[in-house]
Design a protein around this motif. Structure first.
Motif, PDB file in Angstrom:
ATOM      1  N   ILE A 129      47.079  51.007  34.735  1.00 45.62           N
ATOM      2  CA  ILE A 129      48.269  51.397  35.526  1.00 45.62           C
ATOM      3  C   ILE A 129      48.149  50.851  36.945  1.00 45.62           C
ATOM      4  O   ILE A 129      49.106  50.317  37.514  1.00 45.62           O
ATOM      5  CB  ILE A 129      48.437  52.942  35.549  1.00 45.62           C
ATOM      6  CG1 ILE A 129      48.724  53.492  34.154  1.00 45.62           C
ATOM      7  CG2 ILE A 129      49.512  53.378  36.554  1.00 45.62           C
ATOM      8  CD1 ILE A 129      50.107  53.275  33.617  1.00 45.62           C
ATOM      9  N   ASN A 130      46.947  50.969  37.538  1.00 45.42           N
ATOM     10  CA  ASN A 130      46.775  50.461  38.909  1.00 45.42           C
ATOM     11  C   ASN A 130      46.859  48.936  38.956  1.00 45.42           C
ATOM     12  O   ASN A 130      47.403  48.383  39.911  1.00 45.42           O
ATOM     13  CB  ASN A 130      45.449  50.935  39.494  1.00 45.42           C
ATOM     14  CG  ASN A 130      45.340  50.555  40.932  1.00 45.42           C
ATOM     15  OD1 ASN A 130      46.059  51.076  41.781  1.00 45.42           O
ATOM     16  ND2 ASN A 130      44.492  49.584  41.241  1.00 45.42           N
ATOM     17  N   ALA A 131      46.330  48.268  37.917  1.00 43.59           N
ATOM     18  CA  ALA A 131      46.411  46.796  37.868  1.00 43.59           C
ATOM     19  C   ALA A 131      47.880  46.364  37.818  1.00 43.59           C
ATOM     20  O   ALA A 131      48.263  45.386  38.475  1.00 43.59           O
ATOM     21  CB  ALA A 131      45.644  46.280  36.661  1.00 43.59           C
ATOM     22  N   ILE A 132      48.709  47.107  37.085  1.00 41.34           N
ATOM     23  CA  ILE A 132      50.148  46.803  37.027  1.00 41.34           C
ATOM     24  C   ILE A 132      50.767  46.966  38.423  1.00 41.34           C
ATOM     25  O   ILE A 132      51.594  46.160  38.848  1.00 41.34           O
ATOM     26  CB  ILE A 132      50.846  47.696  35.973  1.00 41.34           C
ATOM     27  CG1 ILE A 132      50.364  47.315  34.569  1.00 41.34           C
ATOM     28  CG2 ILE A 132      52.376  47.587  36.060  1.00 41.34           C
ATOM     29  CD1 ILE A 132      50.760  48.270  33.474  1.00 41.34           C
ATOM     30  N   ARG A 133      50.326  48.004  39.145  1.00 36.13           N
ATOM     31  CA  ARG A 133      50.804  48.220  40.520  1.00 36.13           C
ATOM     32  C   ARG A 133      50.437  47.027  41.409  1.00 36.13           C
ATOM     33  O   ARG A 133      51.267  46.536  42.180  1.00 36.13           O
ATOM     34  CB  ARG A 133      50.172  49.509  41.070  1.00 36.13           C
ATOM     35  CG  ARG A 133      50.416  49.719  42.521  1.00 36.13           C
ATOM     36  CD  ARG A 133      49.770  51.005  43.003  1.00 36.13           C
ATOM     37  NE  ARG A 133      49.938  51.120  44.428  1.00 36.13           N
ATOM     38  CZ  ARG A 133      48.944  51.175  45.300  1.00 36.13           C
ATOM     39  NH1 ARG A 133      47.706  51.141  44.875  1.00 36.13           N
ATOM     40  NH2 ARG A 133      49.175  51.281  46.575  1.00 36.13           N
ATOM     41  N   VAL A 134      49.182  46.560  41.282  1.00 33.57           N
ATOM     42  CA  VAL A 134      48.731  45.417  42.097  1.00 33.57           C
ATOM     43  C   VAL A 134      49.541  44.163  41.735  1.00 33.57           C
ATOM     44  O   VAL A 134      49.931  43.392  42.620  1.00 33.57           O
ATOM     45  CB  VAL A 134      47.206  45.195  41.905  1.00 33.57           C
ATOM     46  CG1 VAL A 134      46.742  43.928  42.599  1.00 33.57           C
ATOM     47  CG2 VAL A 134      46.442  46.384  42.456  1.00 33.57           C
ATOM     48  N   VAL A 135      49.831  43.986  40.441  1.00 36.86           N
ATOM     49  CA  VAL A 135      50.652  42.842  39.990  1.00 36.86           C
ATOM     50  C   VAL A 135      52.020  42.899  40.675  1.00 36.86           C
ATOM     51  O   VAL A 135      52.512  41.903  41.224  1.00 36.86           O
ATOM     52  CB  VAL A 135      50.800  42.864  38.448  1.00 36.86           C
ATOM     53  CG1 VAL A 135      51.929  41.954  37.983  1.00 36.86           C
ATOM     54  CG2 VAL A 135      49.496  42.449  37.795  1.00 36.86           C
ATOM     55  N   MET A 136      52.642  44.110  40.650  1.00 33.58           N
ATOM     56  CA  MET A 136      53.965  44.270  41.281  1.00 33.58           C
ATOM     57  C   MET A 136      53.899  43.968  42.773  1.00 33.58           C
ATOM     58  O   MET A 136      54.770  43.273  43.323  1.00 33.58           O
ATOM     59  CB  MET A 136      54.464  45.709  41.082  1.00 33.58           C
ATOM     60  CG  MET A 136      55.185  45.913  39.771  1.00 33.58           C
ATOM     61  SD  MET A 136      55.696  47.620  39.599  1.00 33.58           S
ATOM     62  CE  MET A 136      56.938  47.756  40.867  1.00 33.58           C
ATOM     63  N   LEU A 137      52.842  44.456  43.434  1.00 36.87           N
ATOM     64  CA  LEU A 137      52.696  44.231  44.882  1.00 36.87           C
ATOM     65  C   LEU A 137      52.512  42.743  45.188  1.00 36.87           C
ATOM     66  O   LEU A 137      53.063  42.230  46.174  1.00 36.87           O
ATOM     67  CB  LEU A 137      51.510  45.032  45.431  1.00 36.87           C
ATOM     68  CG  LEU A 137      51.717  46.544  45.539  1.00 36.87           C
ATOM     69  CD1 LEU A 137      50.436  47.238  45.962  1.00 36.87           C
ATOM     70  CD2 LEU A 137      52.818  46.867  46.540  1.00 36.87           C
ATOM     71  N   ALA A 138      51.751  42.049  44.325  1.00 31.46           N
ATOM     72  CA  ALA A 138      51.534  40.609  44.530  1.00 31.46           C
ATOM     73  C   ALA A 138      52.859  39.843  44.397  1.00 31.46           C
ATOM     74  O   ALA A 138      53.152  38.946  45.192  1.00 31.46           O
ATOM     75  CB  ALA A 138      50.511  40.088  43.523  1.00 31.46           C
ATOM     76  N   ILE A 139      53.658  40.238  43.396  1.00 30.51           N
ATOM     77  CA  ILE A 139      54.961  39.577  43.195  1.00 30.51           C
ATOM     78  C   ILE A 139      55.873  39.852  44.395  1.00 30.51           C
ATOM     79  O   ILE A 139      56.524  38.946  44.912  1.00 30.51           O
ATOM     80  CB  ILE A 139      55.614  40.048  41.870  1.00 30.51           C
ATOM     81  CG1 ILE A 139      54.764  39.586  40.674  1.00 30.51           C
ATOM     82  CG2 ILE A 139      57.044  39.526  41.734  1.00 30.51           C
ATOM     83  CD1 ILE A 139      55.159  40.201  39.355  1.00 30.51           C
TER      84      ILE A 139
END
Lengths: 282, 56
Positions: free
Chosen positions: A222-232
């Motif tokens: 879940i946190n990795a998905i958050r980091v992906v969204m933040l990077a985008i």
């Protein structure tokens, strides 16, 4: 029996004193968390205290309150340490250890070393409320691992990503995965909820070992998905990045993690019920 | 053993009093604590003031 006699009987009953001490200590711990402005931990503390209250209430008639001199001295020592740290307005790691230390102190004061096993459920729940985050913050730095996995997810979704240590770079911009963004909080939340679920709604012994592992994996993903969204967002929309970075938004991901784990555990309980009904019909 | 039983309730009462005293202190400090004001804007303010003075 008149009112004065009833009050006198209550004063002589050590259960009321112990209840007053434990309620006061937990109120101190909650106030300290409130003062530290740690909303996520405050919510978790309330939830865990309700669970402990419910467990203790169920077995209130079977508890034995017999303590010797030595465990009482150790218990008073622990309570004294909690009071000293509270009076000095402890925060950070010490603040997270206070609920467990105070519960252990009161348990020793109430029932001694031999009676500690009466409270094993409550003590385990309170241990997992604060101790894992303290241990993890001292021993592990999962930021590089989170960055690597998030970069892998971005690569999988078709982005032109370059990852170096804790940095994730996309053509339009990049992010640095700091300790706060590493997802340790989300992982700890899901792990502690998994322990709470295991204590309150136990499952088959073989599955017990896997439940905390699944909780850790859910929190990490879940946190990795958050980091992906933040990077985008960092590469495309700075306003969205500011909105979704830190503060209340990070709690949302913790809640999503807990919700996903809740669904997993509910399915596990359903499966358990089904297998039990099949066994009983055979 | 009997002595310990007699001492136990006063001991618990003492611990309870200590807990209440610390609880009152923590609540009072939390309720009346003044948060340090955010001074991160001040450097920018001085730069802006200097720019304004230069313009005039």
């Amino acid at each position: 029996m008149n009112t004065t006699e009833k009050a006198s009987l209550k004063i002589k009953d050590i259960r009321y004193w112990l209840l007053g001490i434990v309620a006061g200590l937990q109120a101190i711990c909650l106030t300290l968390v409130w003062k530290a402005d740690d909303t996520g931990h405050f919510g978790m503390s309330l939830l865990f205290l309700f669970a402990i209250g419910s467990l203790t209430w169920e077995k209130r008639d079977n508890l034995k309150f017999e303590s010797e001199v030595l465990p009482s001295i150790v218990g008073i020592g622990l309570i004294g340490w909690v009071l000293w740290e509270s009076a000095n307005l402890a925060d950070g790691n010490i603040m997270r250890l206070l609920p467990f230390a105070s519960a252990l102190g009161v348990a020793l004061l109430a029932s001694g070393f031999k009676g500690l096993k009466q409270y094993w459920q409550e003590l385990i729940i309170l241990f997992f409320l604060g101790a894992p985050s303290v241990i993890a913050s001292l021993l592990f730095d999962i930021a590089p691992l989170t960055a690597k996995f998030s970069a892998f997810l971005l690569h999988y979704f078709g982005f032109d990503v370059v990852s170096q240590g804790v940095f994730i770079n996309l053509p339009g911009g990049g992010i640095e995965v700091t300790d706060e963004c590493s997802g340790l909080d989300t992982i700890i939340y899901t792990l502690s909820i998994s322990v709470l679920a295991l204590v309150m709604f136990p499952v088959n012994r073989a599955k017990r070992f896997f439940v905390p592992i699944v909780a850790i994996i859910i929190g990490f993903i879940i946190n990795a998905i958050r980091v992906v969204m933040l990077a985008i967002f960092a590469a495309s929309d700075k306003a969205a990045f500011d909105n979704w970075h830190g503060g209340q938004a990070s709690y949302l991901y913790g809640m999503i993690g807990i919700l996903v784990f809740g669904c997993f555990y509910w399915l596990l309980l359903q499966q358990e019920e089904k297998s039990q009904s099949i066994r009983s019909s055979d | 053993m009997n002595t310990w039983k007699q001492v136990r309730i006063p001991l618990l009462a003492f611990v309870f009093t200590a807990v209440v005293l610390v609880l009152v202190r923590v609540i009072l400090v939390t309720a009346f604590s003044t948060k340090q004001k955010d001074s991160s804007q001040f450097p920018e303010l001085t730069v802006q003031m200097a720019a304004l003075i230069e313009d005039n």
